[in-house]
Write a protein that holds these residues in place. Structure first.
Motif, PDB file in Angstrom:
ATOM      1  N   UNK A  44       0.860  -1.201   0.000  1.00 16.44           N
ATOM      2  CA  UNK A  44       0.000   0.000   0.000  1.00 16.44           C
ATOM      3  C   UNK A  44       0.889   1.241   0.000  1.00 16.44           C
ATOM      4  N   UNK A  45       0.367   2.380   0.393  1.00 15.73           N
ATOM      5  CA  UNK A  45       1.142   3.615   0.268  1.00 15.73           C
ATOM      6  C   UNK A  45       2.274   3.622   1.293  1.00 15.73           C
ATOM      7  N   UNK A  52      -6.954  -4.343  -0.867  1.00 14.85           N
ATOM      8  CA  UNK A  52      -8.114  -3.509  -0.579  1.00 14.85           C
ATOM      9  C   UNK A  52      -7.882  -2.172  -1.263  1.00 14.85           C
ATOM     10  N   UNK A  81      -9.397   2.494  -0.166  1.00  9.32           N
ATOM     11  CA  UNK A  81      -8.922   3.744   0.437  1.00  9.32           C
ATOM     12  C   UNK A  81      -7.707   4.348  -0.253  1.00  9.32           C
ATOM     13  N   UNK A  82      -7.354   3.800  -1.399  1.00  8.08           N
ATOM     14  CA  UNK A  82      -6.071   4.197  -1.961  1.00  8.08           C
ATOM     15  C   UNK A  82      -6.174   5.264  -3.044  1.00  8.08           C
ATOM     16  N   UNK A  83      -7.362   5.739  -3.325  1.00 11.04           N
ATOM     17  CA  UNK A  83      -7.521   6.677  -4.438  1.00 11.04           C
ATOM     18  C   UNK A  83      -6.730   7.953  -4.209  1.00 11.04           C
ATOM     19  N   UNK A  84      -6.227   8.519  -5.297  1.00 10.80           N
ATOM     20  CA  UNK A  84      -5.564   9.811  -5.213  1.00 10.80           C
ATOM     21  C   UNK A  84      -6.624  10.885  -5.018  1.00 10.80           C
ATOM     22  N   UNK A  85      -6.208  12.004  -4.449  1.00  9.97           N
ATOM     23  CA  UNK A  85      -7.196  13.004  -4.057  1.00  9.97           C
ATOM     24  C   UNK A  85      -7.657  13.900  -5.195  1.00  9.97           C
ATOM     25  N   UNK A 117       2.405  11.830  -3.540  1.00  9.60           N
ATOM     26  CA  UNK A 117       1.188  11.526  -2.791  1.00  9.60           C
ATOM     27  C   UNK A 117       1.037  10.037  -2.525  1.00  9.60           C
ATOM     28  N   UNK A 118       1.516   9.224  -3.441  1.00 10.06           N
ATOM     29  CA  UNK A 118       1.379   7.789  -3.222  1.00 10.06           C
ATOM     30  C   UNK A 118       2.563   7.079  -3.861  1.00 10.06           C
ATOM     31  N   UNK A 119       3.076   6.121  -3.116  1.00 12.74           N
ATOM     32  CA  UNK A 119       4.205   5.357  -3.623  1.00 12.74           C
ATOM     33  C   UNK A 119       4.120   3.972  -3.027  1.00 12.74           C
ATOM     34  N   UNK A 125      -1.599  15.557   2.403  1.00 12.86           N
ATOM     35  CA  UNK A 125      -1.424  15.496   0.966  1.00 12.86           C
ATOM     36  C   UNK A 125      -1.894  14.169   0.396  1.00 12.86           C
ATOM     37  N   UNK A 126      -1.951  13.190   1.206  1.00 11.32           N
ATOM     38  CA  UNK A 126      -2.259  11.876   0.668  1.00 11.32           C
ATOM     39  C   UNK A 126      -3.668  11.439   1.032  1.00 11.32           C
ATOM     40  N   UNK A 127      -3.974  10.265   0.512  1.00 11.93           N
ATOM     41  CA  UNK A 127      -5.324   9.754   0.680  1.00 11.93           C
ATOM     42  C   UNK A 127      -5.440   8.988   1.980  1.00 11.93           C
ATOM     43  N   UNK A 155      -6.700   7.728   5.380  1.00 16.05           N
ATOM     44  CA  UNK A 155      -8.044   7.662   5.929  1.00 16.05           C
ATOM     45  C   UNK A 155      -8.109   8.515   7.192  1.00 16.05           C
TER      46      UNK A 155
END
Lengths: 331, 670
Positions: free
Chosen positions: A8-9, A83, A86-90, A319-321, B536-538, B540
């Protein structure tokens, strides 16, 4: 059985961000898998110490509780259960620069690369909730852009060399899958990693859609061979820097990550030793983690690893990696 | 500093009567700005640097160097350069070209000192990594353009302070000291920019204070320095102004270099960087997270070892500026019981900042400054206007000060489309971080200004520090880093940063672990909090876990080397490794990465001691100079040679082998 490993991120887990020059350069990959397995397999603990130094790791739950076996009889085990909720970019697609790097691993058969490539890209798109990516870089096993060069610092960051470069034919064959993804609009730009001048010349001769990017590792010796610079410039290929180990998942790493030891996730059983002996070595382990089973048995062959990064373009914020890795467990 | 507004400035006795008036109008303007801009979202990263120069004039025949007071002439020459104007550059206050699509030429600005000049890029920088490479070239271009509009004997030098400022002779043209505005026995009124704003600022600070400002910098005791050291340049027999009594009342302290005017502080050159945030929340978060970094940046950039011809025992300019604009009355300072003033105020208007403003769940109440003074009435008005408590507290804290310069014409009518009254207070609160609301009338976003750094001698260094701070902000936002530290510790760190070679010898309070804590996930849902609102990130959103353990366990004393390069024991990861980790996560081309590597290497070297700060280099230069007699006196010829040396370093940046101790071997490429 196929094993699908995910992080996940990894930006959420501080331990993966730490960059220690003395560490091997696949440390991020290893520590982010480890952190994600730990986050899922350890029961929630209240009051972990505030400076992040945890004491004795709490006992972990059985792997079956946090992994997921495909229900339809496909032999696929997700570690942990995937899952994507919850991982969508904003923000919207156009706000991001999404880069994906696919490592084909040494020892994995090359015939299935078309399927593997599509599978990898699909997983990333699902994870990020995005229809396309900007740049797909592929890394073939066993090649280094500066094979002839003598730079001891850098050689030490290559990781164990476990593969000879594969024949050009095989690389070209693989590239066709990327060309197809490009034509479908799923990938905007294509790239390769660690191609030196000569290899790049012969590669360019055989490809229809040229790579836009050649990614090379030059952290310690900031020098790029002139020939490669000139070629890249004349062919409009951008030379980007990376700090990945070319052999990102050396032999034994997965077994360590998934195995029964203190550092492992308890998904795999000890490979060869007898049950008696294991009990004496990891008595507590067996008691806590493998009460109703020994973990999965068999030989693990890692097939590929994919790394993805989503950066907000006009702010330069990552934002995500994360990573996915897929391996075959044969028993 | 925009200078266009002119009018009739009120003398202090008059201005004082209108202070509450200006404050309440300022608060109304702030509320209007805030209401209009609080919903701004997704602004790009834009940032700008400011370089400040001293204009020096060399007389090579006489081997002396003086400050040139020709700021106005130079700005006029720049504003009337048709080529500069055609390329979109110029002097915004006088004449500037039309904006251009590509990179416009730089712009130049007046500063407090009439010997100063400020230069900024023609338009802000972005985060394109190629932009980062343009910064240094642009800085060099700015200096080149500035130089081209000066006399051939003049040079724009980036030393923080002129070593002979206040020697009653090293200015050209010459004016005698003891003017009616500054009433300084060392510098003339003409040392300040003649725009009415500046002399008024200086005069009203002095009037509000009830005496001249007082700067006593500890002298560096060398083997032949007298003990106790009594500043030999102080004139105890001057009788022009009532303030001449100050020294007879003990204003000049033993073992200190004594200075008595705003010019000794505000005449210093700084390297300031301003960032535009994505929105108000990101701006508030950056303001908080960069604040504990301030003292570290100050120590790393230390460049101020000489005042008024004497070696000082401190390495940086900060406290001198702080004292040079300290308008607190004896009551506010705690020297007399509170009678007519409203409160005791622990810090000067120019000081390290005293607030955290983010709505970050990681911000524990224990971090806040227990000594914070707030104007409760103004705060109540902000809260009534809809502002949250934390931000209202911040501005109500800034608004405990009096406005210093008030123009009679501006008191006629409240214009909510303007921000002049708000800016009157905001821009005369010179804290080490500044949170800037969007100005009215254009599309600029919420910004954060980073103010502690000292200017460096070369553009290479100035670019390196600017880019480093930019990259740190990107790492903070990408990795959700947490540098929170109780504010009083940052205040102490700011003092520590003044010590000689603090960068090598001293320890600073710093948070042990800036990384997000390990997570526990149940069905993929994180249970450990990040920074909360607007991450900045998603991530929760989740309930903040109750922080456990005393705040004191979260931080410890570290060396600058440990903070910058990381601890060997796997403790603090190091700001440079965090930046490199960030760079590993984004696509950077080889040329850019190698250039950035040189910048980062400079900072690594400064932190480890492999490379010297300018302060250390200058001290060594003085110590080895033939004119120096180990008595702390830095004489005229020495200063001539020193400023010449600084010019040489500016031009060659160590490529000629000179000052390699400071710049390293890395500057070999043309």
């Amino acid at each position: 059985m196929k094993l699908i490993l995910s992080t996940s991120n990894l930006l959420d887990a501080g331990s993966s961000i730490r960059r220690d020059p003395t560490q091997k350069s696949n440390a991020e990959l290893v520590s982010s898998f480890r952190a994600n397995f730990a986050a899922h397999s350890h029961p929630q603990t209240n009051g972990s110490s505030s400076n992040g130094v945890s004491k004795q790791p709490p006992s972990r739950t059985n792997y079956k509780a946090w992994t997921h076996m495909a229900p339809d009889g496909r032999q696929e085990l997700e570690c942990p259960k995937l899952d994507f909720e919850h991982s969508a970019l904003q923000e919207e697609r156009e706000q991001y620069d999404i880069t994906v790097k696919l490592f084909y691993l040494p020892g994995a058969p090359t015939e299935n690369r078309a399927t593997q490539t599509k599978e990898a890209v699909k997983l990333v798109l699902k994870e990020l909730h995005m229809p396309s990516i900007d740049l797909l870089i592929i890394s073939f096993p066993g090649i280094y852009f500066d094979e002839e060069e003598d730079c001891p610092d850098k050689i030490s960051t290559r990781g164990p060399v476990e593969a000879e470069p594969e024949p050009l034919e095989s690389q070209i064959e693989t590239w066709k899958t990327l060309e197809a993804l490009h034509e479908e609009g799923v990938v905007k730009k294509l790239g390769i990693a660690e191609f030196g001048h000569d290899r790049l010349v012969s590669f360019l001769e055989r490809t229809t859609i040229r790579p836009s990017v050649d990614q090379i590792n030059l952290r310690d010796c900031c020098s790029v061979p002139k020939k490669l610079l000139v070629l890249a410039k004349s062919r409009g290929i951008e030379l980007l820097v990376h700090n990945d180990s070319s052999n990102v998942l050396p032999r034994g790493t997965l077994r360590e990550l998934l195995g029964p030891g203190d550092e492992g996730a308890g998904v795999l059983a000890e490979p060869t030793k007898t049950g008696e002996k294991r009990k004496s070595l990891h008595g507590e382990q067996v008691k806590n983690g493998d009460a109703d089973g020994e973990g999965l048995k068999g030989e693990v062959q890692p097939l590929w690893v994919v790394k993805y990064t989503a950066v907000v373009k006009n702010r330069g914020v990552v934002e995500n990696k994360g990573y996915f890795a897929v391996a075959e467990l044969s028993g | 500093m925009g200078l266009l507004a002119v009018g009739t400035p009120l003398e202090w006795e008059e201005a004082k009567k209108s202070a509450s008036h200006v404050r309440s109008w300022g608060i109304e303007q702030l509320l209007a700005l805030w209401r209009k801009a609080k919903g701004k979202e997704r602004d790009a990263l834009l940032w700008g640097d400011e370089i400040e120069y001293l204009v020096v004039n060399f007389d090579d025949a006489e081997r002396n160097v003086k400050l040139s007071l020709r700021q106005a002439d130079i700005l006029h020459a720049l504003a009337s350069d048709p080529e500069l104007i055609r390329q979109g550059g110029g002097v915004p206050d006088l004449n500037q070209g039309e904006p251009k699509a590509d990179r416009p030429a730089p712009t130049f600005h007046p500063e407090f000192g009439r010997f100063m000049l400020e230069a900024t890029p023609g338009k802000p920088w972005g985060i394109g990594f190629k932009d980062l490479l343009d910064v240094e070239q642009d800085m060099k271009l700015r200096r080149k353009i500035a130089k081209e509009h000066m006399e051939s004997s003049e040079f724009p030098i980036t030393l923080t302070t002129f070593p002979l400022l206040g020697d009653r002779k090293s200015i050209t043209p010459f004016y005698p000291p003891s003017g009616s505005k500054l009433r300084s026995q060392f510098v003339p009124d003409e040392i300040a920019n003649p725009h009415i704003r500046f002399p008024t600022l200086a005069a009203n600070i002095r009037a509000r204070r009830g005496r001249k400002v007082e700067l006593n910098v500890p002298v560096f005791h060398d083997t032949n320095t007298t003990w106790p050291f009594k500043d030999p340049t102080v004139d105890y027999d001057m009788h022009n102004w009532p303030e001449d009594q100050d020294v007879r009342n003990g204003a000049a302290k033993d073992n200190c270099i004594y200075m008595d005017a705003m010019a000794f502080g505000m005449g210093s050159c700084c390297l300031q960087i301003t960032f535009q945030a994505k929105g108000i929340e990101e701006g508030r978060k950056m303001y908080d997270q960069l604040s504990p970094l301030g003292p570290i940046l100050l120590a790393l950039t230390a460049a101020t070892p000489i005042y008024k011809g004497f070696l000082a025992d401190t390495d940086v300019r900060w406290n001198q500026i702080s004292r040079a604009v300290d308008d607190r009355t004896p009551e506010e300072l705690g020297e007399k019981p509170l009678k007519s003033d409203r409160w005791r105020i622990p810090k000067s208007r120019y000081a390290s900042n005293s607030t955290y403003i983010s709505q970050d769940s990681r911000l524990r109440p224990e971090y806040l400054d227990p000594d914070l003074v707030v104007d409760e009435d103004l705060k109540a008005r902000l809260v009534e206007g809809g502002m949250d408590d934390r931000l209202a507290t911040h501005f109500a804290h800034l608004f405990i000060r009096d406005p210093i310069v008030i123009f009679a014409e501006d008191l006629q009518e409240l214009d909510l489309e303007k921000s002049d009254h708000f800016e009157n207070l905001q821009s005369t609160n010179w804290q080490h971080m500044r949170f800037k609301p969007p100005p009215p009338g254009n599309d600029t976003g919420w910004r954060v200004e980073v103010r502690p750094m000292e200017i460096q001698i070369t553009d290479f260094e100035n670019a390196a520090f600017s880019v480093f701070v930019v990259l740190i902000t990107r790492a903070i936002l990408s990795f959700d880093l947490n540098f929170y530290l109780p504010i009083p510790r940052t205040t102490e760190n700011m003092e520590t940063a003044h010590r000689r070679d603090a960068v090598l010898n001293d320890k600073f309070y710093f948070r042990k672990d800036p990384l997000p804590p390990p997570q526990t996930k149940i069905n993929g849902v994180s249970s450990t909090p990040g920074s909360g609102a607007n991450t900045p990130r998603s991530r929760v959103p989740s309930r903040p876990s109750t922080p456990t353990g005393p705040v004191e366990d979260e931080y410890e004393l570290m060396t600058v080397n440990e903070i910058i390069n990381g601890k060997d024991d796997g403790g603090f990861p190091g700001l440079i490794p965090l930046v490199e980790s960030y760079l590993d996560s984004v696509n950077v081309d080889v040329e850019t990465r190698c250039e950035l590597a040189q910048y980062l290497d400079l900072i690594k070297g400064r932190a480890s001691g492999r490379l010297w700060t300018a302060a250390k280099w200058i001290r060594r230069y003085v110590a080895e100079h033939k004119e120096y007699k180990q008595d702390s006196v830095v004489g005229d010829e020495l200063v001539y040679d020193l400023v010449k040396a600084a010019e040489r370093i500016t031009v060659h940046e160590g490529r000629d082998g000179f000052a390699k101790e400071m710049l390293g071997e890395c500057r070999e490429r043309p």
